[in-house]
Every structure is written in C-alpha cells, then in structure tokens.
Scaffold this motif. Structure first.
Motif, short mmCIF file in Angstrom:
data_model
loop_
_atom_site.label_atom_id
_atom_site.label_comp_id
_atom_site.label_asym_id
_atom_site.label_seq_id
_atom_site.Cartn_x
_atom_site.Cartn_y
_atom_site.Cartn_z
N TYR A 1 -0.75 7.69 -15.36
CA TYR A 1 -1.08 6.34 -14.87
C TYR A 1 -2.12 5.69 -15.80
CZ TYR A 1 -3.04 2.93 -11.41
OH TYR A 1 -3.51 1.82 -10.75
N SER B 1 4.30 6.66 -6.73
CA SER B 1 4.23 5.46 -5.89
C SER B 1 3.20 4.46 -6.46
CB SER B 1 3.87 5.85 -4.45
OG SER B 1 3.44 4.74 -3.73
N TYR B 2 2.05 4.97 -6.89
CA TYR B 2 1.03 4.08 -7.47
C TYR B 2 1.52 3.47 -8.78
CZ TYR B 2 -2.71 5.30 -4.20
OH TYR B 2 -3.48 5.44 -3.07
N GLY C 1 3.96 0.87 -7.97
CA GLY C 1 3.24 -0.27 -7.37
C GLY C 1 2.51 -1.10 -8.42
N ALA C 2 1.92 -0.41 -9.39
CA ALA C 2 1.17 -1.12 -10.43
C ALA C 2 2.09 -1.57 -11.56
CB ALA C 2 0.06 -0.21 -10.98
N GLN C 3 3.39 -1.28 -11.44
CA GLN C 3 4.40 -1.65 -12.44
C GLN C 3 4.03 -1.13 -13.83
OE1 GLN C 3 6.90 -5.07 -11.83
NE2 GLN C 3 5.20 -6.10 -10.82
N TYR D 1 9.68 1.26 -2.99
CA TYR D 1 9.75 1.24 -4.46
C TYR D 1 10.96 2.02 -4.95
CZ TYR D 1 8.15 6.09 -4.99
OH TYR D 1 8.07 7.45 -4.96
N ASN E 1 -3.51 -2.35 -11.01
CA ASN E 1 -3.84 -2.21 -9.60
C ASN E 1 -2.59 -2.17 -8.74
OD1 ASN E 1 -5.32 -2.24 -7.25
ND2 ASN E 1 -5.62 -4.45 -7.24
N SER E 2 -2.67 -1.46 -7.62
CA SER E 2 -1.56 -1.52 -6.67
C SER E 2 -2.05 -1.92 -5.28
CB SER E 2 -0.85 -0.16 -6.60
OG SER E 2 -1.70 0.81 -6.01
N HIS F 1 4.47 -9.38 -3.43
CA HIS F 1 4.56 -8.38 -4.49
C HIS F 1 5.81 -7.54 -4.30
CE1 HIS F 1 3.46 -5.20 -7.25
NE2 HIS F 1 3.29 -4.31 -6.28
N ASN F 2 6.06 -7.14 -3.06
CA ASN F 2 7.25 -6.33 -2.77
C ASN F 2 8.54 -7.11 -3.02
OD1 ASN F 2 7.03 -3.49 -1.75
ND2 ASN F 2 5.36 -4.42 -0.62
#
Ligand SMILES: Cc1ncc(C[n+]2csc(CCOP(=O)(O)OP(=O)(O)O)c2C)c(N)n1
Ligand code: SF4
Lengths: 352, 249
Positions: free
Chosen positions: A64, A90-91, A94-96, A133, A208-209, A220-221
C-alpha cells in the motif's frame, strides 16, 4: 528472444521484473516460496527492493505504502496468507492503488494442506475483504501464461488504479515449461500525479480510503462501480476450445482446464461432442462467451478443484436457460481425465 | 505590531476536530513547527493512523497516506523504501501502536527502518469511546475496565519506549510530555532530533508523547493535565532511552 525452461513461480518473478516491478514485499508460505526467493536474488541487481515482512498483514501494507508512493509493486502468497492480506486489499481497492497480488492457491479451509486447489475462487472474485470492491483476477493455465498475464497485470493495475490478482495453484507454480518473455503490452496509463513523493511545488497529495460523510462514501462507491463496469466491458477474457458444435460445454480454468482439454480430445475420439470455455479473467467473468454457445449446447459442466465455487458464476451466465452440472475434487485432490470423461458420459447418457 | 507567533506552514488552515483541551492539537503543532524549521515540508510524507488523529492528513500540509489500524509503520516502510530521500513519519495513538499494530512497530524498529514515529500515549482509546488501552494504568477506569484495570486479569500496561529500546535498530527513543509549556518545548526538541537522525539515515526513531484525553478520562481539561502529571509520569518516566550518541552511531 528464445525460450527458457523455467519453473512457474520463478517465471512469475522474472515476468514482474520484465514488467518494471522493482518492489516486492512478502512473507513465506508454501507453495509459492520460489517467488520471493527468486526476487530476493534478482531485485537487488536491478536496483530494486525485496523485503521480507514480519507477516502478510505487514507485507500488503508495505505494498500500500509503496504503491501510494508511485512504485510498481507486487506481493505473493498462498491461501492462508491471502486471508491475512484481505484487510490491506480492501484498503488498496478503496484508495484506488495499483498493485499485483499473486495467490498460488492451496487447499483449505484453515491451515488446510499444501497441495494445489482452486477453493479460493469466492475469496478472489467476490471480495474477501470488506466493502463493495472488486479485484481483477487473472487465471493462467500454463507457465507461458503465468508470464504473459503477470506482465499484463501490472499494466491493467496502473491503467485502472486497481489491484490485480494472479490466481494460480501449486501445480502451476511448481511445474517447469519453456517460456518466452515478450515485450510488455504497454497501455496508455495516466501519469501518477496522485502519488505521495513529497509535495515540492504542488498541492498536498493524500492517499486515503476514509470518507466520514456517508454521501461522499456513497459517491465514492458509485465511482468505483463505474470503473468496475468499464473493466467488465473491456477486460473480460476467455478461450473457447472446440465449442462450435459442442453438445456439452465444460467450464474450467487454470490447471483444471488442461485436464479437461485432454478429456475433451479423448471424448471426441469416441464421438462425443464436448467443448470448453476457459475463463482467463475470473473477475470480470467472461459471461459473453456463454451467449455464443447457449443455443447449440444442451448442457454445461463446470469442473473445479473445489466443491463448487465458479459453478455459481456459470449458472449466472447461463441464467437458467440450460442445465449446469458440476464436478470437483478438493483438499489437494486433482480431478483426473478419467473422472471428467466419466462425468461427461453420465451427462450424455443421462435423461434430460 | 510585532508578530510573536505564526501558524506553521506545515499545518493547513483547517479547524481541528479534537475535543477542547485535548493535547493532540499541541502535538500536531510542534511536529509541524519541526518540519518548518528543518525546511522539509516539501519532501515529507506522513502516515495517519486509525484513532482520534485519523484525520491528521487534513491538518498536516504535506503529502500524507492514511493507514489501516496499526499498520502505519508497514505503510511508512513501503513509502520510505521507494523514496529513501524523503522524510517519512507516522503519527499513532497507543491503541493503534501498542495493541493491533504491536508487531508492525516492533519490526519497523527491529529493521532500523529510517522513519520517525510520533507516538501519542493518552492511556486510553479515544476515538471509539474510552476503552482500555494496552497503556491504561493499573486501576484506571475505562468502559471496558469498569472496575478499574486489574493487572491479574488484564495484564500490565506496556512501556513502549522501554520495550523498543531493547532493539538495536531503534537509534533514538525518547519519552516526553505536553502537560505544561516547558515540557512542550522539550517535546518539540525531541521530535526535531528524531527527524534529524532520520534525515542522517541513522535508523528508526520514536518519540512517545504523554497526552491527555479529557473526554474519555471524564476530567476537565485543566485537571487532565494534573492527572497526567500525577498518574502517568510515575509509571511512564520521561527521558531518553536510546540515542545515536549513547549507541556510538
Ligand atoms: C481493524 C480495526 N479494529 C478496530 C477499529 C476501531 N478503532 C478505531 S480507533 C480505535 C482506538 C484508537 O485508540 P488510540 O490509538 O489510543 O488513539 P486515540 O483515539 O486515543 O487518539 C479503534 C479500536 C478499527 N478502525 N479497525
Ligand atoms: S476523545 Fe480524547 S483523544 Fe480523542 S480528541 Fe477527544 S480528548 Fe482527544
């Protein structure tokens, strides 16, 4: 460039280097240990960094950080280790952030065993970690494909800013086959202007997520889902084998598809019309390939080294229009050519 | 008019969300002042934790990454290995660092990871509403130790600085406090040293800052400063536990 005889796991390591990956963070687990061992030898010579983390949890979080800092980065593990990595995945999703994760699957659940399996399908394609995700999941079936898809994986990851998983199994990781390293299939990815490299003359970059405002998080989702729809549209990939006139269409991926291919050839010699759709991307699932055969086939059969996971996606693709049967072995047991042939014969002979 | 004080450039203009009297804000400020004084804002990458300071990326005006609970040292490791010339710091609470992230901090220190950790010890979990932390004191009442922390049942509070200073990779470890102005100044000096040693490539550096949580301690802000002094200082002695000079590095 000529062909080299290479072990699957080592070929993955070399493919990563050829794709420009210079950072690897991992933790040992059988049957993928040759990947970190190979990269521990090779990366320092390429001015890269191999670091053995204290755990899978830590390794994926190093990924990450490194990815957020703009690097091409990879980690690899096997089933129990991937379970620990799901928090980080997942993070990362989330943070792409782009990264490549290799899962050389072994039998589970729990500590399971060290023999090959495909029982992490659900975990890989349905999420594994928390939240709405998706991870792009690629399923090679030969050592050559391990190389090609690993190289592609980095390009896909950067292009969509999304984690990409290579889902192999212990057989693929351990087998030796001749491979050729072709030039990288470069995509037109945007520059990583979002990376945290020190702000210099620009505004602050934040990876950031966290979205405390529910409307912001919903938006965002929704953005993520739009990206996933684009990936589904453009990236779904499969190979069809002798499906044109097939009465029975087998679905199998990875090592299992090689067993099924032999079974198909032998069944055809006996006059039984069988073919196969081999998904190369497991997510996005190549549902379109089923449309081409849905009218001509009378039955579908999914073969897996699990007790029935991908069969659910096949059923969704077939959507009740034709029967979908299942055959699988698990726990490190490998379906034999004979077993597959027997199952097909049972379907051909069986009442409608 | 003479300007006697200015907000550091390394802080944004955003209004902080911390409770009245919480010392997180002071620790942010002195960390930002250190970045200004060293002139490293444009090459610094901070890692925000999970805890009350989860939004630290809104306040520090430098590149930031937000990490999962406890994983900041691993994230910082990834960043630093890619950008060895950048200054990389983590800002972590005691639940984040000493509980869920205990392995990550121990191994970052053991590897001598060239990062700086600002470790905020307020002896309680703030963000989730005042549960017992690994650093909560004996007999301390929290929502999950309602009869007071019983050592026999919950074990002993962890002295993070002492523990980490047994690791050769940790080159600079100091415990400071922010309960009054002289101590705040000392705390800032320690954080500055930690960044300097990092920039010199010496190894892992950590400053443990004793901090208050008036909200979850259930004490008003001023009395909280006294509570810190009377209860935390005896168990968590201030001072330097490891420095490159002592280690001859
Ligand atoms: C995996 C995971 N577990 C639990 C939490 C919930 N959580 C959020 S903050 C926190 C405690 C933080 O306490 P501390 O690190 O002491 O920081 P403070 O809030 O006191 O500043 C916990 C348990 C979480 N976000 N993620
Ligand atoms: S809950 Fe405690 S630590 Fe958190 S902001 Fe409020 S006073 Fe500070």
């Amino acid at each position: 460039m000529g062909k080299t005889l290479m072990k699957g796991n080592e070929a993955i390591g070399e493919a990563a280097i050829k794709a420009g990956c210079r950072y690897f963070f991992g933790y040992p687990i059988t049957p993928q240990n040759e990947i970190p061992a190979y990269l521990a030898r090779r990366l320092p010579k390429e001015n890269g960094v191999f670091l053995q983390a204290e755990s899978e949890v830590s390794a994926i979080n190093m990924v990450y950080g490194a990815s957020g800092a703009g690097a091409r980065v990879m980690t690899s593990s096997s089933s129990p280790g991937i379970s620990l990595k799901t928090e980080g995945i997942s993070y990362i999703a989330g943070a792409q952030l782009p990264c490549v994760i290799v899962n050389i699957v072994r039998g589970g659940p729990g500590l399971g065993g060290i023999q090959p399996a495909q029982s992490d399908y659900f975990q890989a394609v349905k999420g594994g970690g928390h939240g709405d995700y998706r991870v792009v999941v690629l399923a090679p079936s030969t050592v050559q494909e391990l190389v090609d898809l690993t190289m592609d994986a980095f390009e896909i990851a950067d292009y969509y800013r999304n984690p990409v998983m290579i889902l192999g199994d212990g057989i693929l990781g351990q087998m030796m086959e001749p491979v050729e390293f072709k030039p990288l299939n470069k995509r037109d990815s945007k520059e990583k202007t979002w990376a945290t490299t020190g702000m210099k003359d620009r505004e602050q970059n934040v990876i950031n997520s966290l979205h405390m405002d529910p409307e912001g998080l919903e938006n965002h989702n929704i953005d993520l889902q739009e990206k996933y729809a684009e990936i589904t549209d453009k990236e779904a990939k499969s190979e069809s084998y002798k499906t044109e006139d097939a009465d029975i269409v087998i679905t199998a991926y990875g090592t299992t598809s090689r067993i099924c291919r032999t079974a198909i050839d032998q069944l055809r010699e006996e006059g039984i019309k069988v073919g196969m759709i081999r998904p190369i991307t497991l997510w996005p699932f190549p549902a379109d390939a089923f449309e081409d055969v849905i009218d001509s086939a009378s039955k579908f059969l999914t073969v897996e080294m699990s007790l029935g996971q991908m069969v659910e996606d096949v059923k969704l693709a077939v959507d009740g229009r034709k029967p979908v049967e299942f055959y699988g072995r698990t726990g490190g047991m490998i379906p034999s050519v004979e077993e597959v042939k027997e199952k097909v014969k049972e379907l051909v002979g069986g009442e409608k | 008019m003479v300007k006697v004080w200015e907000k550091p450039e390394s802080l944004t203009d955003k209004v902080m969300h911390y409770c009245p009297g919480c010392t997180h804000g002071i620790i942010h400020k002195i960390t930002a002042e250190v970045m200004d004084e060293l002139g490293i804002r444009d090459k610094t990458i901070g890692v925000a934790p999970v805890g009350c300071s989860v939004l630290a990326y809104n306040y520090f005006n430098c590149d930031m990454q937000q990490a999962a609970h406890g994983r900041a040292p691993a994230v910082a490791t990834g960043i630093k290995r890619v950008n060895p010339d950048n200054a990389v710091f983590t800002y972590q609470g005691d639940g984040d660092l000493a509980s869920i992230g205990a392995a990550e901090i121990v191994h970052a220190a053991a590897r001598g990871e060239k990062i700086t950790t600002v470790f905020v010890n307020n002896a309680i979990y703030g963000m989730t509403g005042g549960q017992m932390a690994p650093t909560s004191l004996e007999k301390q009442v929290t929502t999950t130790s309602p009869y007071g922390r019983d050592l026999d049942h919950a074990g002993h509070p962890i002295k993070v600085s002492e523990m980490l200073s047994t690791l050769p990779g940790a080159v600079y470890i100091e415990r400071v406090s922010v309960h009054d102005v002289p101590h705040i100044l000392k705390a800032k000096k320690a954080i500055k040293k930690a960044f300097e040693y990092q920039l010199e490539g010496k190894g892992f550096t950590l400053v443990e800052v004793l901090s208050t949580c008036p909200t979850n301690w259930g004490i008003d802000p001023v009395e909280s400063l006294d509570w810190l002094k009377d209860n935390m200082l005896p168990y968590y002695p201030l001072g330097n536990f490891r420095s490159p000079e002592k280690e001859g590095k």
